[in-house]
Design a protein around this motif. Structure first.
Motif, PDB file in Angstrom:
ATOM      1  N   LEU A   4    -105.184  -9.431   5.223  1.00 36.87           N
ATOM      2  CA  LEU A   4    -105.119 -10.883   5.268  1.00 36.87           C
ATOM      3  C   LEU A   4    -103.779 -11.384   5.811  1.00 36.87           C
ATOM      4  O   LEU A   4    -103.598 -12.582   5.957  1.00 36.87           O
ATOM      5  CB  LEU A   4    -105.364 -11.474   3.874  1.00 36.87           C
ATOM      6  CG  LEU A   4    -106.749 -11.195   3.286  1.00 36.87           C
ATOM      7  CD1 LEU A   4    -106.856 -11.805   1.896  1.00 36.87           C
ATOM      8  CD2 LEU A   4    -107.831 -11.766   4.178  1.00 36.87           C
ATOM      9  N   ASN A   5    -102.890 -10.509   6.095  1.00 31.60           N
ATOM     10  CA  ASN A   5    -101.608 -10.891   6.643  1.00 31.60           C
ATOM     11  C   ASN A   5    -101.765 -11.086   8.154  1.00 31.60           C
ATOM     12  O   ASN A   5    -101.948 -10.121   8.898  1.00 31.60           O
ATOM     13  CB  ASN A   5    -100.576  -9.807   6.331  1.00 31.60           C
ATOM     14  CG  ASN A   5     -99.218 -10.179   6.841  1.00 31.60           C
ATOM     15  OD1 ASN A   5     -99.011 -11.296   7.279  1.00 31.60           O
ATOM     16  ND2 ASN A   5     -98.298  -9.231   6.798  1.00 31.60           N
ATOM     17  N   PRO A   6    -101.681 -12.310   8.664  1.00 29.95           N
ATOM     18  CA  PRO A   6    -101.906 -12.534  10.095  1.00 29.95           C
ATOM     19  C   PRO A   6    -100.683 -12.246  10.966  1.00 29.95           C
ATOM     20  O   PRO A   6    -100.752 -12.391  12.174  1.00 29.95           O
ATOM     21  CB  PRO A   6    -102.275 -14.010  10.158  1.00 29.95           C
ATOM     22  CG  PRO A   6    -101.549 -14.617   9.018  1.00 29.95           C
ATOM     23  CD  PRO A   6    -101.531 -13.567   7.937  1.00 29.95           C
ATOM     24  N   ASN A   7     -99.602 -11.850  10.340  1.00 28.00           N
ATOM     25  CA  ASN A   7     -98.370 -11.686  11.103  1.00 28.00           C
ATOM     26  C   ASN A   7     -98.454 -10.635  12.208  1.00 28.00           C
ATOM     27  O   ASN A   7     -98.077 -10.927  13.335  1.00 28.00           O
ATOM     28  CB  ASN A   7     -97.225 -11.373  10.138  1.00 28.00           C
ATOM     29  CG  ASN A   7     -95.890 -11.544  10.784  1.00 28.00           C
ATOM     30  OD1 ASN A   7     -95.810 -12.146  11.831  1.00 28.00           O
ATOM     31  ND2 ASN A   7     -94.856 -10.998  10.170  1.00 28.00           N
ATOM     32  N   PRO A   8     -98.929  -9.433  12.000  1.00 28.32           N
ATOM     33  CA  PRO A   8     -98.872  -8.469  13.107  1.00 28.32           C
ATOM     34  C   PRO A   8     -99.917  -8.697  14.192  1.00 28.32           C
ATOM     35  O   PRO A   8     -99.638  -8.519  15.374  1.00 28.32           O
ATOM     36  CB  PRO A   8     -99.090  -7.124  12.424  1.00 28.32           C
ATOM     37  CG  PRO A   8     -99.796  -7.448  11.167  1.00 28.32           C
ATOM     38  CD  PRO A   8     -99.353  -8.821  10.772  1.00 28.32           C
ATOM     39  N   TRP A   9    -101.116  -9.082  13.851  1.00 30.50           N
ATOM     40  CA  TRP A   9    -102.178  -9.118  14.850  1.00 30.50           C
ATOM     41  C   TRP A   9    -102.372 -10.484  15.480  1.00 30.50           C
ATOM     42  O   TRP A   9    -102.921 -10.578  16.575  1.00 30.50           O
ATOM     43  CB  TRP A   9    -103.505  -8.636  14.269  1.00 30.50           C
ATOM     44  CG  TRP A   9    -103.989  -9.408  13.082  1.00 30.50           C
ATOM     45  CD1 TRP A   9    -103.761  -9.125  11.781  1.00 30.50           C
ATOM     46  CD2 TRP A   9    -104.773 -10.596  13.110  1.00 30.50           C
ATOM     47  NE1 TRP A   9    -104.355 -10.059  10.992  1.00 30.50           N
ATOM     48  CE2 TRP A   9    -104.988 -10.987  11.771  1.00 30.50           C
ATOM     49  CE3 TRP A   9    -105.316 -11.381  14.121  1.00 30.50           C
ATOM     50  CZ2 TRP A   9    -105.714 -12.116  11.431  1.00 30.50           C
ATOM     51  CZ3 TRP A   9    -106.055 -12.508  13.782  1.00 30.50           C
ATOM     52  CH2 TRP A   9    -106.239 -12.864  12.449  1.00 30.50           C
ATOM     53  N   LEU A  10    -101.951 -11.551  14.836  1.00 34.20           N
ATOM     54  CA  LEU A  10    -102.150 -12.889  15.401  1.00 34.20           C
ATOM     55  C   LEU A  10    -101.329 -13.070  16.687  1.00 34.20           C
ATOM     56  O   LEU A  10    -101.845 -13.580  17.684  1.00 34.20           O
ATOM     57  CB  LEU A  10    -101.792 -13.955  14.371  1.00 34.20           C
ATOM     58  CG  LEU A  10    -102.027 -15.390  14.819  1.00 34.20           C
ATOM     59  CD1 LEU A  10    -103.510 -15.641  15.018  1.00 34.20           C
ATOM     60  CD2 LEU A  10    -101.459 -16.364  13.822  1.00 34.20           C
ATOM     61  N   PHE A  11    -100.105 -12.621  16.677  1.00 33.17           N
ATOM     62  CA  PHE A  11     -99.274 -12.742  17.877  1.00 33.17           C
ATOM     63  C   PHE A  11     -99.824 -11.900  19.027  1.00 33.17           C
ATOM     64  O   PHE A  11     -99.832 -12.342  20.179  1.00 33.17           O
ATOM     65  CB  PHE A  11     -97.833 -12.332  17.543  1.00 33.17           C
ATOM     66  CG  PHE A  11     -96.930 -12.381  18.729  1.00 33.17           C
ATOM     67  CD1 PHE A  11     -96.534 -13.607  19.261  1.00 33.17           C
ATOM     68  CD2 PHE A  11     -96.493 -11.228  19.329  1.00 33.17           C
ATOM     69  CE1 PHE A  11     -95.707 -13.660  20.366  1.00 33.17           C
ATOM     70  CE2 PHE A  11     -95.670 -11.267  20.437  1.00 33.17           C
ATOM     71  CZ  PHE A  11     -95.281 -12.488  20.951  1.00 33.17           C
ATOM     72  N   ILE A  12    -100.316 -10.734  18.724  1.00 33.94           N
ATOM     73  CA  ILE A  12    -100.884  -9.872  19.757  1.00 33.94           C
ATOM     74  C   ILE A  12    -102.141 -10.502  20.336  1.00 33.94           C
ATOM     75  O   ILE A  12    -102.353 -10.492  21.556  1.00 33.94           O
ATOM     76  CB  ILE A  12    -101.173  -8.473  19.168  1.00 33.94           C
ATOM     77  CG1 ILE A  12     -99.868  -7.804  18.794  1.00 33.94           C
ATOM     78  CG2 ILE A  12    -101.968  -7.619  20.141  1.00 33.94           C
ATOM     79  CD1 ILE A  12    -100.038  -6.532  18.021  1.00 33.94           C
ATOM     80  N   MET A  13    -102.979 -11.063  19.493  1.00 36.11           N
ATOM     81  CA  MET A  13    -104.206 -11.693  19.979  1.00 36.11           C
ATOM     82  C   MET A  13    -103.886 -12.916  20.844  1.00 36.11           C
ATOM     83  O   MET A  13    -104.462 -13.087  21.922  1.00 36.11           O
ATOM     84  CB  MET A  13    -105.099 -12.107  18.802  1.00 36.11           C
ATOM     85  CG  MET A  13    -106.430 -12.677  19.239  1.00 36.11           C
ATOM     86  SD  MET A  13    -107.399 -13.339  17.903  1.00 36.11           S
ATOM     87  CE  MET A  13    -106.482 -14.798  17.481  1.00 36.11           C
ATOM     88  N   LEU A  14    -102.988 -13.743  20.395  1.00 37.28           N
ATOM     89  CA  LEU A  14    -102.638 -14.936  21.170  1.00 37.28           C
ATOM     90  C   LEU A  14    -101.968 -14.561  22.490  1.00 37.28           C
ATOM     91  O   LEU A  14    -102.244 -15.184  23.526  1.00 37.28           O
ATOM     92  CB  LEU A  14    -101.725 -15.842  20.348  1.00 37.28           C
ATOM     93  CG  LEU A  14    -102.380 -16.535  19.157  1.00 37.28           C
ATOM     94  CD1 LEU A  14    -101.349 -17.356  18.388  1.00 37.28           C
ATOM     95  CD2 LEU A  14    -103.523 -17.409  19.610  1.00 37.28           C
ATOM     96  N   THR A  15    -101.127 -13.559  22.473  1.00 36.57           N
ATOM     97  CA  THR A  15    -100.479 -13.116  23.703  1.00 36.57           C
ATOM     98  C   THR A  15    -101.491 -12.571  24.699  1.00 36.57           C
ATOM     99  O   THR A  15    -101.420 -12.851  25.901  1.00 36.57           O
ATOM    100  CB  THR A  15     -99.425 -12.046  23.379  1.00 36.57           C
ATOM    101  OG1 THR A  15     -98.528 -12.580  22.414  1.00 36.57           O
ATOM    102  CG2 THR A  15     -98.675 -11.617  24.614  1.00 36.57           C
TER     103      THR A  15
END
Length: 55
Positions: A4-15
């Motif tokens: 549930l921690n969006p920190n590692p994968w959210l930036f990769i997905m948006l990038t």
């Protein structure tokens, strides 16, 4: 819970989506196929019956 921690994968997905939208998508939309579809109407041939030797 680490999933549930969006920190590692959210930036990769948006990038990756920004990269796709700004760089790859315009290059793909400019692609012209080498075989454009023709406006010629296709002719359909009527199949002839097959004469079997034993009938």
């Amino acid at each position: 819970m680490p999933q549930l921690n969006p920190n590692p994968w959210l930036f990769i997905m948006l990038t990756s989506w920004v990269t796709f939208s700004l760089i790859l998508q315009p290059k793909l939309t400019l692609f012209i196929p080498t075989n454009p579809p023709s406006t010629k109407t296709s002719t359909t041939m009527k199949p002839s019956p097959w004469n079997w030797p034993w009938t």
